[in-house]
Design a protein around this motif. Sequence first.
Motif, mmCIF file in Angstrom:
data_model
loop_
_atom_site.group_PDB
_atom_site.id
_atom_site.type_symbol
_atom_site.label_atom_id
_atom_site.label_comp_id
_atom_site.label_asym_id
_atom_site.label_seq_id
_atom_site.Cartn_x
_atom_site.Cartn_y
_atom_site.Cartn_z
ATOM 1 N N MET A 1 38.426 5.958 -25.784
ATOM 2 C CA MET A 1 38.682 7.403 -25.700
ATOM 3 C C MET A 1 37.445 8.138 -25.202
ATOM 4 O O MET A 1 37.529 9.049 -24.394
ATOM 5 C CB MET A 1 39.109 7.924 -27.074
ATOM 6 N N PHE A 2 36.260 7.700 -25.660
ATOM 7 C CA PHE A 2 35.012 8.344 -25.248
ATOM 8 C C PHE A 2 34.798 8.205 -23.758
ATOM 9 O O PHE A 2 34.429 9.151 -23.066
ATOM 10 C CB PHE A 2 33.833 7.751 -26.019
ATOM 11 N N GLU A 4 37.064 7.785 -21.529
ATOM 12 C CA GLU A 4 38.041 8.611 -20.830
ATOM 13 C C GLU A 4 37.578 10.064 -20.799
ATOM 14 O O GLU A 4 37.685 10.738 -19.788
ATOM 15 C CB GLU A 4 39.394 8.495 -21.539
ATOM 16 N N ASP A 5 37.019 10.550 -21.914
ATOM 17 C CA ASP A 5 36.531 11.921 -21.977
ATOM 18 C C ASP A 5 35.399 12.133 -20.975
ATOM 19 O O ASP A 5 35.329 13.157 -20.308
ATOM 20 C CB ASP A 5 36.039 12.243 -23.384
ATOM 21 N N HIS A 8 36.888 12.436 -17.520
ATOM 22 C CA HIS A 8 37.485 13.741 -17.275
ATOM 23 C C HIS A 8 36.412 14.783 -16.970
ATOM 24 O O HIS A 8 36.555 15.585 -16.052
ATOM 25 C CB HIS A 8 38.289 14.182 -18.502
ATOM 26 N N THR A 9 35.325 14.762 -17.743
ATOM 27 C CA THR A 9 34.227 15.709 -17.535
ATOM 28 C C THR A 9 33.598 15.518 -16.161
ATOM 29 O O THR A 9 33.291 16.487 -15.459
ATOM 30 C CB THR A 9 33.157 15.542 -18.628
ATOM 31 N N TYR A 103 44.229 19.125 -15.123
ATOM 32 C CA TYR A 103 43.153 19.572 -16.009
ATOM 33 C C TYR A 103 42.602 20.883 -15.437
ATOM 34 O O TYR A 103 42.163 20.919 -14.280
ATOM 35 C CB TYR A 103 42.060 18.507 -16.106
ATOM 36 N N HIS A 129 46.195 20.317 -19.324
ATOM 37 C CA HIS A 129 45.072 20.170 -20.248
ATOM 38 C C HIS A 129 44.102 21.308 -19.930
ATOM 39 O O HIS A 129 43.486 21.329 -18.871
ATOM 40 C CB HIS A 129 44.388 18.817 -20.064
ATOM 41 N N LEU A 132 38.634 22.196 -20.274
ATOM 42 C CA LEU A 132 37.582 21.231 -19.946
ATOM 43 C C LEU A 132 36.485 21.918 -19.127
ATOM 44 O O LEU A 132 36.766 22.551 -18.109
ATOM 45 C CB LEU A 132 38.187 20.063 -19.171
#
Length: 365
Positions: A1-2, A4-5, A8-9, A103, A129, A132
């Motif tokens: 998950m980290f 993936e975050d 995205h950033t 996003y 989403h 972000l």
Amino acid sequence: MFEEDVSHTKWMKRAIYLASLGKGKTSPNPMVGAVILDKNRNLISEGFHHKAGEPHAEAMAFNNLKKDAKGGSMYVNLEPCCHQGKTPPCVDKVISSGIKDIYISSEDPDKRVSGKGIKMLKEAGVKVHLGLCKKESLELNKSFIYRNTTNNAYGVLKWAMSIDGRIALKNGKSKWITNKKSRSLVHSYRSEFDAIIIGGNTLRKDNPLLNTRGLKAPEPIRVVFTKTLDLPEKANMWDCKTAKTIVVYDSSTANEKLLTRIPEQVEVEKLSSDNPKLISQLLAKRGCNKVLWECGPKLATSALKSGCIQEIITFIAPKILGGENCMNPFGDFEFQEMDEVINLNHSQVNLVGSDICVKNFLKLL
């Protein structure tokens, strides 16, 4: 998950960077960048809004597609538009592309959009989403947001002074307080603005060109505010071949017979008073997101008092002009106590050769 975050950033920051490439060219529109990934998270396209009248960032990204975007993702720093302007609505393109996830950093404050685009995307089955890199996105488009939420242009006040706080000798001479590097930097700064404002006194004393020296096309609009209309018949700013000039005057005090001095190529606007807020609102209506005030002490004081200034840029030269009668950046605010003074924050300090450039923001109350 980290991981993936982080991914995205990374892509949103890429979209924000792309958006910044349109700085100074997109008004009245915002700066927007878009990145498209396929369903396997590979980059297949990107784009940004180059300037007003040209395709929006999302449209540019779809025009640049290397493969089908169906099932993929899009990263965009501002909510896609859902209204017909000079270009078609971007929401329709996103929906028809088959993109699965979008996003978005922040909502568009424009009343024609303002959440409507996000609602349409959700209703069409696109996963939205929101939020972000919101802080970075809001900072990039703060002038666009300010104009759309206040109906005023975002104002920046700039001046140059000696280390003892003087902007000119008592005879008005000020060329040159700062060095060549500082003056060149000012031309670069001007390219980020939609309009530059001076008062009639500055026009009479300095006869400025008030342009970017070719760093921006078209040049920012040059605005002269006058309470008298007592302006010179010949001035550099009357040459409008490369930069538009507008004379704005206070109709309650000006001698309108002097309008005959204004050349026909120069636009003229009439205001009901000398309140600088009216100038800010006038320029905002013309689509100016961000304006630069390069005016003298009287107009600078009035602009600051009336809330037209959100940011200040000060160039400080290692020179002493001295003298009680030398010009100061401001007139008298008539403060009686220290808790009445204007507080600034977020100082950014840079050396420009032997000069110092300081950026400050008005303290939010």
